[in-house]
Design a protein around this motif. Sequence first.
Motif, PDB file in Angstrom:
ATOM      1  N   ILE A  47       0.842  -1.202   0.000  1.00  0.00           N
ATOM      2  CA  ILE A  47       0.000   0.000   0.000  1.00  0.00           C
ATOM      3  C   ILE A  47       0.876   1.250   0.000  1.00  0.00           C
ATOM      4  O   ILE A  47       0.647   2.200  -0.749  1.00  0.00           O
ATOM      5  N   ILE A  48       1.911   1.234   0.841  1.00  0.00           N
ATOM      6  CA  ILE A  48       2.805   2.392   0.903  1.00  0.00           C
ATOM      7  C   ILE A  48       3.411   2.664  -0.474  1.00  0.00           C
ATOM      8  O   ILE A  48       3.425   3.794  -0.957  1.00  0.00           O
ATOM      9  N   ALA A  49       3.856   1.600  -1.119  1.00  0.00           N
ATOM     10  CA  ALA A  49       4.486   1.760  -2.428  1.00  0.00           C
ATOM     11  C   ALA A  49       3.487   2.347  -3.424  1.00  0.00           C
ATOM     12  O   ALA A  49       3.822   3.255  -4.194  1.00  0.00           O
ATOM     13  N   GLN A  50       2.251   1.844  -3.388  1.00  0.00           N
ATOM     14  CA  GLN A  50       1.232   2.317  -4.323  1.00  0.00           C
ATOM     15  C   GLN A  50       0.935   3.802  -4.112  1.00  0.00           C
ATOM     16  O   GLN A  50       0.897   4.596  -5.056  1.00  0.00           O
ATOM     17  N   VAL A  51       0.750   4.186  -2.837  1.00  0.00           N
ATOM     18  CA  VAL A  51       0.390   5.576  -2.553  1.00  0.00           C
ATOM     19  C   VAL A  51       1.571   6.507  -2.833  1.00  0.00           C
ATOM     20  O   VAL A  51       1.404   7.602  -3.370  1.00  0.00           O
ATOM     21  N   ARG A  52       2.778   6.046  -2.517  1.00  0.00           N
ATOM     22  CA  ARG A  52       3.966   6.860  -2.830  1.00  0.00           C
ATOM     23  C   ARG A  52       4.062   7.107  -4.328  1.00  0.00           C
ATOM     24  O   ARG A  52       4.400   8.199  -4.776  1.00  0.00           O
ATOM     25  N   LYS A  53       3.714   6.081  -5.080  1.00  0.00           N
ATOM     26  CA  LYS A  53       3.761   6.213  -6.532  1.00  0.00           C
ATOM     27  C   LYS A  53       2.755   7.275  -6.982  1.00  0.00           C
ATOM     28  O   LYS A  53       3.061   8.130  -7.820  1.00  0.00           O
ATOM     29  N   GLU A  54       1.555   7.219  -6.411  1.00  0.00           N
ATOM     30  CA  GLU A  54       0.522   8.183  -6.790  1.00  0.00           C
ATOM     31  C   GLU A  54       0.953   9.609  -6.472  1.00  0.00           C
ATOM     32  O   GLU A  54       0.627  10.549  -7.181  1.00  0.00           O
ATOM     33  N   TYR A  55       1.675   9.778  -5.370  1.00  0.00           N
ATOM     34  CA  TYR A  55       2.152  11.109  -4.992  1.00  0.00           C
ATOM     35  C   TYR A  55       3.421  11.501  -5.740  1.00  0.00           C
ATOM     36  O   TYR A  55       3.910  12.615  -5.593  1.00  0.00           O
ATOM     37  N   GLY A  56       3.998  10.549  -6.473  1.00  0.00           N
ATOM     38  CA  GLY A  56       5.246  10.834  -7.163  1.00  0.00           C
ATOM     39  C   GLY A  56       6.454  10.800  -6.247  1.00  0.00           C
ATOM     40  O   GLY A  56       7.525  11.284  -6.599  1.00  0.00           O
ATOM     41  N   LEU A  57       6.286  10.208  -5.065  1.00  0.00           N
ATOM     42  CA  LEU A  57       7.400  10.174  -4.115  1.00  0.00           C
ATOM     43  C   LEU A  57       8.396   9.077  -4.458  1.00  0.00           C
ATOM     44  O   LEU A  57       9.454   8.983  -3.843  1.00  0.00           O
ATOM     45  N   ASP A  58       8.042   8.249  -5.432  1.00  0.00           N
ATOM     46  CA  ASP A  58       8.956   7.163  -5.810  1.00  0.00           C
ATOM     47  C   ASP A  58       9.963   7.621  -6.865  1.00  0.00           C
ATOM     48  O   ASP A  58      10.875   6.899  -7.220  1.00  0.00           O
ATOM     49  N   GLN A  59       9.775   8.828  -7.366  1.00  0.00           N
ATOM     50  CA  GLN A  59      10.665   9.337  -8.406  1.00  0.00           C
ATOM     51  C   GLN A  59      12.037   9.661  -7.820  1.00  0.00           C
ATOM     52  O   GLN A  59      12.162   9.934  -6.644  1.00  0.00           O
ATOM     53  N   PRO A  60      13.061   9.631  -8.670  1.00  0.00           N
ATOM     54  CA  PRO A  60      14.401   9.983  -8.159  1.00  0.00           C
ATOM     55  C   PRO A  60      14.445  11.448  -7.712  1.00  0.00           C
ATOM     56  O   PRO A  60      13.649  12.276  -8.169  1.00  0.00           O
ATOM     57  N   PHE A  61      15.411  11.719  -6.855  1.00  0.00           N
ATOM     58  CA  PHE A  61      15.510  13.042  -6.242  1.00  0.00           C
ATOM     59  C   PHE A  61      15.490  14.198  -7.240  1.00  0.00           C
ATOM     60  O   PHE A  61      14.703  15.128  -7.087  1.00  0.00           O
ATOM     61  N   PRO A  62      16.314  14.154  -8.290  1.00  0.00           N
ATOM     62  CA  PRO A  62      16.329  15.311  -9.209  1.00  0.00           C
ATOM     63  C   PRO A  62      14.960  15.557  -9.845  1.00  0.00           C
ATOM     64  O   PRO A  62      14.549  16.709  -9.998  1.00  0.00           O
ATOM     65  N   VAL A  63      14.244  14.482 -10.179  1.00  0.00           N
ATOM     66  CA  VAL A  63      12.929  14.636 -10.807  1.00  0.00           C
ATOM     67  C   VAL A  63      11.952  15.287  -9.821  1.00  0.00           C
ATOM     68  O   VAL A  63      11.246  16.251 -10.152  1.00  0.00           O
ATOM     69  N   GLN A  64      11.960  14.765  -8.599  1.00  0.00           N
ATOM     70  CA  GLN A  64      11.064  15.334  -7.602  1.00  0.00           C
ATOM     71  C   GLN A  64      11.377  16.801  -7.345  1.00  0.00           C
ATOM     72  O   GLN A  64      10.486  17.631  -7.239  1.00  0.00           O
ATOM     73  N   TYR A  65      12.683  17.085  -7.256  1.00  0.00           N
ATOM     74  CA  TYR A  65      13.093  18.455  -6.968  1.00  0.00           C
ATOM     75  C   TYR A  65      12.698  19.383  -8.123  1.00  0.00           C
ATOM     76  O   TYR A  65      12.147  20.465  -7.903  1.00  0.00           O
ATOM     77  N   TRP A  66      12.930  18.910  -9.328  1.00  0.00           N
ATOM     78  CA  TRP A  66      12.607  19.714 -10.508  1.00  0.00           C
ATOM     79  C   TRP A  66      11.096  19.986 -10.550  1.00  0.00           C
ATOM     80  O   TRP A  66      10.661  21.114 -10.752  1.00  0.00           O
TER      81      TRP A  66
ATOM     82  N   ALA B 180     -11.340   2.748  -3.888  1.00  0.00           N
ATOM     83  CA  ALA B 180     -10.355   1.879  -4.544  1.00  0.00           C
ATOM     84  C   ALA B 180      -9.514   2.634  -5.560  1.00  0.00           C
ATOM     85  O   ALA B 180      -8.463   2.154  -5.978  1.00  0.00           O
ATOM     86  N   ASP B 181      -9.974   3.799  -5.968  1.00  0.00           N
ATOM     87  CA  ASP B 181      -9.287   4.552  -7.015  1.00  0.00           C
ATOM     88  C   ASP B 181      -7.892   4.966  -6.548  1.00  0.00           C
ATOM     89  O   ASP B 181      -7.744   5.582  -5.500  1.00  0.00           O
ATOM     90  N   PRO B 182      -6.865   4.620  -7.337  1.00  0.00           N
ATOM     91  CA  PRO B 182      -5.516   5.008  -6.897  1.00  0.00           C
ATOM     92  C   PRO B 182      -5.372   6.517  -6.693  1.00  0.00           C
ATOM     93  O   PRO B 182      -4.578   6.967  -5.873  1.00  0.00           O
ATOM     94  N   ARG B 183      -6.188   7.299  -7.421  1.00  0.00           N
ATOM     95  CA  ARG B 183      -6.067   8.753  -7.282  1.00  0.00           C
ATOM     96  C   ARG B 183      -6.617   9.258  -5.959  1.00  0.00           C
ATOM     97  O   ARG B 183      -6.332  10.382  -5.551  1.00  0.00           O
ATOM     98  N   THR B 184      -7.419   8.430  -5.301  1.00  0.00           N
ATOM     99  CA  THR B 184      -7.898   8.806  -3.962  1.00  0.00           C
ATOM    100  C   THR B 184      -6.756   8.690  -2.958  1.00  0.00           C
ATOM    101  O   THR B 184      -6.769   9.325  -1.908  1.00  0.00           O
ATOM    102  N   ARG B 185      -5.763   7.887  -3.303  1.00  0.00           N
ATOM    103  CA  ARG B 185      -4.562   7.719  -2.476  1.00  0.00           C
ATOM    104  C   ARG B 185      -4.889   7.310  -1.060  1.00  0.00           C
ATOM    105  O   ARG B 185      -4.297   7.809  -0.102  1.00  0.00           O
ATOM    106  N   SER B 186      -5.860   6.428  -0.941  1.00  0.00           N
ATOM    107  CA  SER B 186      -6.215   5.984   0.405  1.00  0.00           C
ATOM    108  C   SER B 186      -5.204   4.964   0.897  1.00  0.00           C
ATOM    109  O   SER B 186      -4.849   4.035   0.185  1.00  0.00           O
ATOM    110  N   THR B 187      -4.747   5.175   2.124  1.00  0.00           N
ATOM    111  CA  THR B 187      -3.830   4.202   2.715  1.00  0.00           C
ATOM    112  C   THR B 187      -4.600   3.162   3.511  1.00  0.00           C
ATOM    113  O   THR B 187      -4.018   2.211   4.018  1.00  0.00           O
ATOM    114  N   VAL B 188      -5.888   3.354   3.678  1.00  0.00           N
ATOM    115  CA  VAL B 188      -6.659   2.446   4.528  1.00  0.00           C
ATOM    116  C   VAL B 188      -7.656   1.576   3.787  1.00  0.00           C
ATOM    117  O   VAL B 188      -8.018   0.502   4.271  1.00  0.00           O
ATOM    118  N   SER B 189      -8.102   2.011   2.603  1.00  0.00           N
ATOM    119  CA  SER B 189      -9.178   1.254   1.965  1.00  0.00           C
ATOM    120  C   SER B 189      -8.819  -0.216   1.688  1.00  0.00           C
ATOM    121  O   SER B 189      -9.667  -1.073   1.886  1.00  0.00           O
TER     122      SER B 189
END
Lengths: 318, 587
Positions: A47-66, B180-189
């Motif tokens: 779950i952490i990996a998925q949500v980090r990806k959605e936030y773009g936190l998985d990108q390398p440092f220069p990309v995130q910084y840019w 369930a939508d990844p764009r919702t970015r739920s950490t709990v669902s």
Amino acid sequence: MLAYIVRRLLWLPVLLILISLITFALGIYGPGDPVQVMMGLHARPDIIAQVRKEYGLDQPFPVQYWNYMTNALRGNFGYSLVKYQGQRVSDLIAKRLPVTLQLNLVSVCWSLPLAIALGIFAALKRKSWLDVFLRGMVILAVSIPVIGLQPVLTFLFSRKHEIGPMTLGPFLPVGGWGGIFSPQVILPAFILGLGVLAVFTRQTRAAMIDVLNADYVRTARAKGLKEWMVLVRHALRNALIPLVTLIGFVLAGMFAGSFIIESFYGIPGVGQLAYDALISKEYYIIMAFTLMIAVVYVLMNLLIDILYVFVDPRIRYK
Amino acid sequence: MSENRGLIAVVVVLLVALAGMVCLGVGALVYCPQPGSACAGLFGAPSNVSQNNPSQTQPTTAPDQSQSQTQNPTQNSSTNNTAPGGNVLRLPGGSGMGGDPPTLDPANTSDVESATYIVEIFSGLVGFNKDLKIVPDLAEKWDVSNDGKTYTFTLRQDAKFHDGRPVTAQDVKYSLERAADPRTRSTVSPLYLGDIVGFMDKYTGKANEVSGVQVLDNYTVQIDIDKPISYFLAALAHPTSYIVDKFNVESGEQPWYLKPNGTGPFKLIQWDQGQQIVLEKNADYYGDIKPSVDRIEFLLGGGSAMTRYENGDLDATRVSIADIERVSDPASPLNKELSIDPQLSTSFIVFNTRKAPFDDPKVRMAFAMSIDRQKLNDVVFKKMPVVATGILPQAFPGFNQDLKGIPFDPEGAKKLLAESKYASGLPDIVWSTVGGGGTAGSDVQAIAEMLKENLGANISVEQTDWATYLSQINGTNVDFQLFDIGWSADYVDPHNFIGLLFRGGSLNNWSGYDNPVVNQLIDDASVEPNLDKRIQEYQQAEEKILQDAPVLPLTYGRDFWLTKPYVKGAFYPPLVIERLKYITLDK
């Protein structure tokens, strides 16, 4: 002079890039992770990996910084991840900065004039018991930790006291925020002002004593000027010059807010926001806060340097 | 000329400062016409919810304001919010700790503060009643297929969102798919709804919809789950599964939840960040128990809630350890207003079985037996929690009353240590704990001292901040040697404690405990349909775990609240459930 100012201002972006690089790197590479903080003990790596990806936190440092910097240049300082989920960082700061400014303003308003007056007074009555007493109080004021002062003041002023048949108080509300004309502001502004009071009393006293011993004061007296003229036109005016720097820093510091006071009194200012952000690894809030403080300090420094030209005729910039 | 320069400069500085002050003052006057009115600031920020988004133009905010006025005839009468009379309830923010809730988006609810408001503003297909039993909410009834994998819900036809739109099966589908939508970015669902067929496919971006949620007609919805899990309805009662309004979510407000359009007994009418949240009763609420209190004000500015309560500015407050002795004194008038409720939480000391010397069960047991938990509870915790006898907390189904707990026996502990493979000498031990520097908490210090005195263990304490701490203990490879942690139930099932914390390979198995017998018991219990048998199996596992002592359960948490006598019907459940509609004021 103008060239000097332009040159100084040109350095500002360079400075900001350096500061933002360091802050961003500390956020990304430091321990802890905002998504993990959100999930707490119930974290699941997938779950952490998925949500980090959605936030773009998985990108390398220069990309995130840019990405961050290009968005920031367009006025988008990102969104809160943990404590104010989805809210714009710029909104959060814009809402809290006025509160912090108002609170600090009240504290400076009462403490600064009083400090200058006390400082002059102490310098004139040097070595009298009043001077000794004032200096003692100053040391006391800077020494008392806020953590100790806050509960004592709350106990004295914000509680009901039952003394025999009488009920006294509460005199002041416990906390919260109601604008600069509300009674809520009194205790926090008092505590915040103590530091300013102490520092400026001491500095004013020292500067006054210095000036009063100067040749031109002796000359002024010798040519028969009235004592108040000597004090106001020759002594005080010159004594205030070193204080300009200090005042600049106090004004700049007003933007930073106070982590402790704002948290204790439940005042929704930037100090509280920054504290929350630090605890929950809110990169974007920390970044915006740091950049804001940096800009304020740089500009304030520049302003002080420019003012010196006017204050002190010996200084010239090329 | 140059002589005057200095004077001019000083005057300029003072004038600039003065001008700034005047500007700020005037601004404050403009925005805060009444002293003491809730008002955050100058630069466009009387920060109630309708003005949170400066870039949004009036059309979106104006109808909302008129709406809330026309729909709520009570609002005018209740504007006098500082008067002690009137039908206004004043509570400390959230769970009593103050502060803004991180979100009011049901799908993202991962914390107690947010859930406290969300359960009152929104509702789910099912909910919990006062006794923590699952009861119908937006669904009036449901059928479960024989294999336990298909749930068919029939919705009430009289349920409406706060704006008057009826709730239909499409809203249920929308809400669950949105979670369930990844764009919702739920950490709990995924934790609560991950068992719905197709949920994880959508969550990971492999599918566009959740195939397991089907709309049969306007008021009937069918949900298929992967396996017949017994706690599925409880998961649906969690805020993550609550129903949201599509038009509200997609309104463009950033973020949308600042103006939530829910279905619950209360609606949000004001949110001054850092100051207060105001709920107003939903006069059209469909439920059988209608809300009674017109207006509820949650004070968000933390600090000194107890003083506010004593001054009469709050109607209830959580009691902190600083006040507990005073309040517990039967002679105190406050004592009559005190209620003590068990929480679903246990605090532990964890012995990392992957690290020396805790790889030896005898050493673990010796450590556990050297800690005088009764004394710790009486002196350090001031009897706020109770000493734990097992792993499952008291209020939990499956709590084993026969467990005695690990005894305090320093002599026995020394003997055990002498029999262990570390008889010749214990290595130095580092205790990791959450802290902000300075000295560690007095509980940690007291326990370290007990271990030193009774076993001669040399313990140094290392503090880290919460974010770092979390990153260290998450996952299956915990590096800390010895640490303390508390666990609160997310759902009322023994699996939440025994299974998650002690099954070999589980992500929350901090101690690295891996006992095949216990693993087997847990695996059997998790699929056992007979409730009594399940509980029995979990209890057997619990007993075995306590014998091996991968952790020492310290205490079971309790909640201490003060409530003014005129507040009737208030209760403090161990789970966050809808509870404000039960409250009436009798002033």
